[in-house]
Design an enzyme around this catalytic site. Structure first.
Site, PDB file in Angstrom:
ATOM      1  N   SER A 116       0.824  -1.214   0.000  1.00  0.00           N
ATOM      2  CA  SER A 116       0.000   0.000   0.000  1.00  0.00           C
ATOM      3  C   SER A 116       0.854   1.258   0.000  1.00  0.00           C
ATOM      4  CB  SER A 116      -0.900   0.031   1.233  1.00  0.00           C
ATOM      5  OG  SER A 116      -1.607   1.254   1.253  1.00  0.00           O
ATOM      6  N   LYS A 171      -4.620  -6.805   3.581  1.00  0.00           N
ATOM      7  CA  LYS A 171      -4.604  -5.668   2.650  1.00  0.00           C
ATOM      8  C   LYS A 171      -6.029  -5.307   2.212  1.00  0.00           C
ATOM      9  CE  LYS A 171      -2.962  -2.489  -0.135  1.00  0.00           C
ATOM     10  NZ  LYS A 171      -3.820  -2.223  -1.235  1.00  0.00           N
ATOM     11  N   HIS A 174      -7.477  -3.395   4.942  1.00  0.00           N
ATOM     12  CA  HIS A 174      -6.846  -2.072   4.897  1.00  0.00           C
ATOM     13  C   HIS A 174      -7.592  -1.188   3.899  1.00  0.00           C
ATOM     14  CE1 HIS A 174      -4.367   0.756   2.600  1.00  0.00           C
ATOM     15  NE2 HIS A 174      -3.726   1.010   3.724  1.00  0.00           N
ATOM     16  N   ASN A 175      -7.821  -1.710   2.712  1.00  0.00           N
ATOM     17  CA  ASN A 175      -8.501  -0.927   1.684  1.00  0.00           C
ATOM     18  C   ASN A 175      -9.922  -0.568   2.103  1.00  0.00           C
ATOM     19  OD1 ASN A 175      -6.193  -1.383   0.186  1.00  0.00           O
ATOM     20  ND2 ASN A 175      -7.281  -1.807  -1.699  1.00  0.00           N
ATOM     21  N   GLU A 178      -9.809   2.112   4.417  1.00  0.00           N
ATOM     22  CA  GLU A 178      -9.518   3.301   3.583  1.00  0.00           C
ATOM     23  C   GLU A 178     -10.846   3.855   3.015  1.00  0.00           C
ATOM     24  OE1 GLU A 178      -6.327   2.607   0.619  1.00  0.00           O
ATOM     25  OE2 GLU A 178      -7.774   3.260  -0.879  1.00  0.00           O
TER      26      GLU A 178
HETATM   27  C1  6PG Z   1      -3.246   1.415  -1.522  1.00  0.00           C
HETATM   28  C2  6PG Z   1      -4.566   1.637  -2.195  1.00  0.00           C
HETATM   29  C3  6PG Z   1      -4.564   0.956  -3.502  1.00  0.00           C
HETATM   30  C4  6PG Z   1      -5.613   1.493  -4.446  1.00  0.00           C
HETATM   31  C5  6PG Z   1      -6.968   0.949  -4.200  1.00  0.00           C
HETATM   32  C6  6PG Z   1      -8.040   1.883  -4.647  1.00  0.00           C
HETATM   33  O1  6PG Z   1      -3.297   0.831  -0.458  1.00  0.00           O
HETATM   34  O2  6PG Z   1      -2.229   1.849  -2.049  1.00  0.00           O
HETATM   35  O3  6PG Z   1      -5.608   1.143  -1.421  1.00  0.00           O
HETATM   36  O4  6PG Z   1      -4.649  -0.407  -3.265  1.00  0.00           O
HETATM   37  O5  6PG Z   1      -5.619   2.866  -4.432  1.00  0.00           O
HETATM   38  O6  6PG Z   1      -7.056  -0.228  -4.963  1.00  0.00           O
HETATM   39  O7  6PG Z   1      -9.199   1.195  -4.555  1.00  0.00           O
HETATM   40  P1  6PG Z   1     -10.517   1.683  -5.204  1.00  0.00           P
HETATM   41  O8  6PG Z   1     -10.237   1.909  -6.670  1.00  0.00           O
HETATM   42  O9  6PG Z   1     -11.433   0.550  -4.967  1.00  0.00           O
HETATM   43  O10 6PG Z   1     -10.879   2.960  -4.529  1.00  0.00           O
END
Ligand code: 6PG
Length: 474
Positions: A116, A171, A174-175, A178
């Protein structure tokens, strides 16, 4: 991201061989950013494998899904016992479980790792969450920890997560967290802009000041920068961006898995569905023509009132954020139980302290809470967070009420509040629900005055009979 990871490895003194299906892309990289470094190119997989010392470590940075399988199929006949394939994309964890088993059955090792931090993180130091064949970890630890970000105390933001698909699972969560953080910030922005009538520079200052306090985080920091950014005509660029959110799938996977495991990750689910609702742009526009006049006029507020509302808002966002992380860890804990992974929750929080998109000061507190009590049932029960939640509750409730009265959707802020009120409740109205299930379907219930596990059925109507149905739970 792949190119930047290679440059990062090269900065740390590692020699890297690279391959890209599109040879011209690889040449551009070798003649551009990679020029003068110990980075070489391989036009075929055979050439790539031939360049590497044993045990070979081959990291795939490709689109999740079939592409990963295609590369694995291409590499399998070329590799030798003990070689390692690493998937650094956002792969779905069941795929990683399957691929780990496949490679191990061939005497090879497999790592599925979360990486990430986006392109910049890959270059300067991402957060890395590896899982899979544990026998591969000693061969990779040095490299991964060398290229990862470091927390304030100097610890690398990378540690072994666990077996099978656990690295990609962590992960994925984590997302999803996010998604939750981004939704909470967007709801706060909506309240500032619509309810408080704040201008863009004023909102940027508010987020800046939040970023000086307990909400200090990468996502709050970039929000202030985004709100300050102007389009060519001098107007705020954010106003010109279509309100239709995209998503690549990790949030959705989390919600599906949480439903499967029976874990109430309500804030994450609302964040995913808020994106889905936003994406129905044209339908919303048609609905707005019919229903849009239901919003009350924004209140006329003086500066002191505005400041009080902003203070409440900050506390509400913080409390909802704590709830969201508590839900995320609740899910990881349940998944570890279900899929037989041994996960150190403190180590997960520690890995998220730097490099990744959700990095924040707050993750130091989460790490500390798990270090203090390894088997902590929920973050919400940790004395540090419990006190914050108690203190923030009045502000949080006022904020939710203001959003509702102002006709603003705040699904993450308000559903997290409902979750919290439920979580702290000694008694919920599920007694009535159980009675209803028993009334219409003889599904039985347990009694407060009898030990758990004893099931009762009442013949509520006198005509339904005394035979109970099975008592299993899905
Ligand atoms: C990271 C981000 C990366 C990416 C996501 C965006 O940890 O660097 O989370 O994995 O930006 O895949 O996800 P979406 O397109 O679903 O918002």
């Amino acid at each position: 991201m792949g190119q930047n990871l290679v440059l990062n490895m090269s900065d740390r003194g590692y020699s890297v061989a690279v391959h890209n299906r599109t040879v011209s892309k690889m040449r551009d990289f070798l003649q551009g950013p990679a020029a003068g470094r110990s980075i070489s190119g391989a036009e075929t997989l055979e050439e790539l494998v031939g360049r590497l010392a044993s045990p070979r470590k081959i990291m795939l940075m490709v689109k999740a899904g079939e592409t990963v399988d295609t590369y694995i199929e291409g590499l399998l006949p070329l590799l030798e016992k003990g070689d390692i394939i690493i998937d650094g994309g956002n792969s779905h964890y069941p795929d990683t479980e399957r691929r780990t088993a496949l490679l191990e059955s061939r005497g090879l090792l497999y790592i599925g790792t979360g990486v990430s931090g986006g392109e910049e993180g890959a270059r300067r130091g991402p957060s890395i969450m590896p899982g899979g064949s544990s026998a591969a970890w000693p061969a990779l630890k040095h490299l991964f920890q060398a290229i990862s970000a470091r927390a304030a105390d100097g610890t690398p933001c990378c540690d072994w997560v666990g077996s099978g698909g656990s690295g990609h699972y962590v992960k994925m969560v984590h997302n999803a967290i996010e998604y939750g953080d981004m939704q909470l910030i967007s709801e706060a922005y909506h309240i500032m802009r619509t309810l408080l009538g704040m201008r863009y520079d004023e909102m940027a200052r508010a987020f800046d000041s939040w970023n000086q306090g307990r909400l200090e985080s990468y996502l709050i920091e970039i929000t202030a920068a985004i709100l300050r950014t102007r389009d060519d005509d001098g107007s705020p660029l954010a106003e010109k961006i279509l309100d239709a959110a995209g998503q690549k799938g990790t949030g959705k996977w989390t919600v599906v898995d949480a439903a499967h495991l029976g874990v109430p990750v309500t804030l994450i689910a609302e964040a995913v569905f808020a994106r889905s609702l936003s994406a129905r742009t044209e339908e919303r526009q048609r609905a707005s023509a019919i229903l849009g006049d239901l919003s009350p006029a924004p209140p006329d507020l003086d500066e002191a009132e505005k400041a009080r509302i902003l203070e409440d808002l900050e506390a509400a966002v913080y409390a909802a954020k704590i709830t969201s992380y508590a839900q995320g860890f609740m899910l990881i804990r349940e998944a570890a139980r279900e899929y037989s992974w041994e996960i150190d929750y403190g180590a997960v929080a520690a890995m998220w302290r730097g490099g990744c998109i959700i990095r924040s000061a707050f993750l130091e507190d989460i790490t500390a809470a798990f270090r203090e009590k390894q088997d902590l049932e929920s973050l919400l029960q940790a004395p540090f967070f419990a006190k914050i939640m108690r203190d923030a509750l009045p502000s949080w409730r006022r904020t939710a009420v203001r959003a509702i009265e102002g006709g603003l959707p705040a699904p993450a802020l308000s559903s997290a509040l409902s979750f919290f009120e439920g979580y702290r409740s000694n008694r919920l109205p599920a007694n009535l629900l159980q009675a209803q299930r028993d009334y219409f379907g003889a599904h039985t219930y347990e009694r407060v005055d009898r030990p758990r596990g004893e099931f009762f059925h009442t013949n509520w109507t006198g005509t339904g009979g005394d035979v109970a149905s099975g008592t299993y739970n899905a």
